[in-house]
Design a protein around this motif. Structure first.
Motif, mmCIF file in Angstrom:
data_model
loop_
_atom_site.group_PDB
_atom_site.id
_atom_site.type_symbol
_atom_site.label_atom_id
_atom_site.label_comp_id
_atom_site.label_asym_id
_atom_site.label_seq_id
_atom_site.Cartn_x
_atom_site.Cartn_y
_atom_site.Cartn_z
ATOM 1 N N MET A 192 0.852 -1.189 0.000
ATOM 2 C CA MET A 192 0.000 0.000 0.000
ATOM 3 C C MET A 192 0.890 1.242 0.000
ATOM 4 O O MET A 192 1.778 1.376 0.836
ATOM 5 C CB MET A 192 -0.886 0.039 1.250
ATOM 6 C CG MET A 192 -1.844 -1.113 1.359
ATOM 7 S SD MET A 192 -3.023 -0.865 2.700
ATOM 8 C CE MET A 192 -1.986 -0.919 4.146
ATOM 9 N N CYS A 215 -5.256 3.237 -1.563
ATOM 10 C CA CYS A 215 -5.012 1.796 -1.448
ATOM 11 C C CYS A 215 -5.719 1.240 -0.230
ATOM 12 O O CYS A 215 -6.428 0.235 -0.314
ATOM 13 C CB CYS A 215 -3.524 1.500 -1.271
ATOM 14 S SG CYS A 215 -2.459 1.979 -2.614
ATOM 15 N N ARG A 263 -9.444 1.289 -0.517
ATOM 16 C CA ARG A 263 -9.891 0.315 -1.505
ATOM 17 C C ARG A 263 -9.949 -1.092 -0.886
ATOM 18 O O ARG A 263 -10.922 -1.821 -1.053
ATOM 19 C CB ARG A 263 -8.899 0.317 -2.682
ATOM 20 C CG ARG A 263 -9.452 -0.128 -4.002
ATOM 21 C CD ARG A 263 -8.623 0.460 -5.141
ATOM 22 N NE ARG A 263 -7.307 -0.154 -5.244
ATOM 23 C CZ ARG A 263 -7.058 -1.253 -5.958
ATOM 24 N NH1 ARG A 263 -8.023 -1.859 -6.598
ATOM 25 N NH2 ARG A 263 -5.848 -1.740 -6.031
ATOM 26 N N TYR A 270 -2.042 -6.598 -3.796
ATOM 27 C CA TYR A 270 -1.238 -6.391 -2.588
ATOM 28 C C TYR A 270 -0.887 -7.757 -2.020
ATOM 29 O O TYR A 270 -1.249 -8.790 -2.580
ATOM 30 C CB TYR A 270 -2.026 -5.570 -1.566
ATOM 31 C CG TYR A 270 -2.571 -4.277 -2.135
ATOM 32 C CD1 TYR A 270 -1.758 -3.156 -2.222
ATOM 33 C CD2 TYR A 270 -3.875 -4.224 -2.623
ATOM 34 C CE1 TYR A 270 -2.245 -1.971 -2.769
ATOM 35 C CE2 TYR A 270 -4.363 -3.045 -3.180
ATOM 36 C CZ TYR A 270 -3.538 -1.926 -3.252
ATOM 37 O OH TYR A 270 -4.027 -0.763 -3.800
#
Ligand code: 9UX
Length: 72
Positions: A12, A17, A20, A66
């Motif tokens: 991140m 990020c 989300r 991620y």
């Protein structure tokens, strides 16, 4: 039944990020509450283990680009 897990989240780089990931986790069946902190790279998730498990949560995060692993 509610279980709680803290995950280390990797990759991140901005506040979008974290929000989300938080949004996606909160949308999953079985997730009661997910909070993602960008600064600490921590995702705190409360979930119903009869509906979703920790590996599902990690796979969801990985599919978004991620990585995550359980905090020991
Ligand atoms: Mo901004 Mo975070 O493009 O991936 S949302 S870095």
């Amino acid at each position: 039944v509610t279980e709680q897990v803290d995950l280390d989240v990797f990759g991140m780089t901005c506040a979008a990020c974290s929000s989300r990931i938080e949004k996606v986790l909160n949308k999953q069946d079985g997730v009661k509450q997910a909070t993602v902190n960008l600064a600490t790279e921590n995702a705190s998730v409360q979930y119903n283990p009869g509906i979703i498990d920790m590996d599902d949560l990690i796979v969801k995060i990985q599919k978004m680009g991620y990585d995550a692993k359980p905090k020991e």
